[in-house]
Design a protein around this motif. Structure first.
Motif, short mmCIF file in Angstrom:
data_model
loop_
_atom_site.label_atom_id
_atom_site.label_comp_id
_atom_site.label_asym_id
_atom_site.label_seq_id
_atom_site.Cartn_x
_atom_site.Cartn_y
_atom_site.Cartn_z
N ALA A 24 0.84 -1.20 0.00
CA ALA A 24 0.00 0.00 0.00
C ALA A 24 0.88 1.25 0.00
CB ALA A 24 -0.94 -0.01 1.19
N GLU B 179 1.26 4.38 -2.84
CA GLU B 179 1.23 5.81 -2.51
C GLU B 179 2.49 6.50 -2.99
OE1 GLU B 179 -0.25 9.39 -1.10
OE2 GLU B 179 -1.31 7.48 -1.33
N SER C 286 3.12 12.59 -3.84
CA SER C 286 3.15 11.90 -2.54
C SER C 286 4.26 12.46 -1.68
CB SER C 286 3.34 10.40 -2.75
OG SER C 286 4.59 10.13 -3.35
N SER D 198 2.17 11.17 3.67
CA SER D 198 1.06 10.49 3.01
C SER D 198 1.35 8.99 2.86
CB SER D 198 0.75 11.11 1.65
OG SER D 198 1.80 10.90 0.73
N ARG E 14 -0.77 5.97 4.76
CA ARG E 14 -1.35 4.85 4.02
C ARG E 14 -0.91 3.51 4.61
NH1 ARG E 14 -2.71 4.56 -1.78
NH2 ARG E 14 -3.66 2.53 -1.99
N GLN F 58 -2.72 2.99 7.98
CA GLN F 58 -4.12 2.58 7.79
C GLN F 58 -4.21 1.09 7.51
OE1 GLN F 58 -5.54 4.97 4.56
NE2 GLN F 58 -5.83 6.80 5.82
N SER F 59 -3.32 0.58 6.68
CA SER F 59 -3.32 -0.84 6.36
C SER F 59 -2.97 -1.68 7.59
CB SER F 59 -2.34 -1.12 5.23
OG SER F 59 -2.34 -2.48 4.90
#
Length: 117
Positions: A33, A37, A43, A47, A51, A54-55
């Motif tokens: 992931a 990004e 990017s 950021s 990402r 979040q994963s």
């Protein structure tokens, strides 16, 4: 009488090995992931880190450390377009494995991926 301890060892070891495999897959998915990004135009290190986090949160991975740099070790935000970025995601096994003691080995799992910015 001898079958029950062997059965418990087999079941416990199987659960622990499956937890190791799940943790490795979760780290690989998170790093992937991050590479997606990285390849997105505009990017930033924040950021990419967001990402990946979040994963990891979706997979309920605890205590992970994330390192995002250029392939040569310099800062990611200074990386020009077309150059390689390196993502390293590590997580301790102790806080992410349900059963311990059946299979001993690595105390930290690590995944390394590279992507072109």
């Amino acid at each position: 009488a001898t079958c029950l301890p062997l059965l418990v060892l087999l079941v416990g070891g199987t659960i622990q090995v499956c937890d190791y495999l799940f943790l490795e897959e979760a780290l690989t998915t998170a790093a992937y992931a991050g590479t997606l990004e990285v390849s997105r135009n505009g990017s930033t290190e924040d950021s990419v880190r967001s990402r990946i986090e979040q994963s990891l949160a979706a997979s309920q991975v605890n205590g992970a450390t994330i390192t995002i740099t250029a392939a040569d070790g310099s800062a990611f935000d200074d990386l020009p377009l077309g150059e390689n970025a390196k993502i390293v995601v590590k997580a301790p096994t102790a806080s992410n494995i349900r059963l311990t003691g059946f299979v001993t080995g690595q105390t930290t799992l690590k995944v390394v991926m590279q992507a072109v910015k």
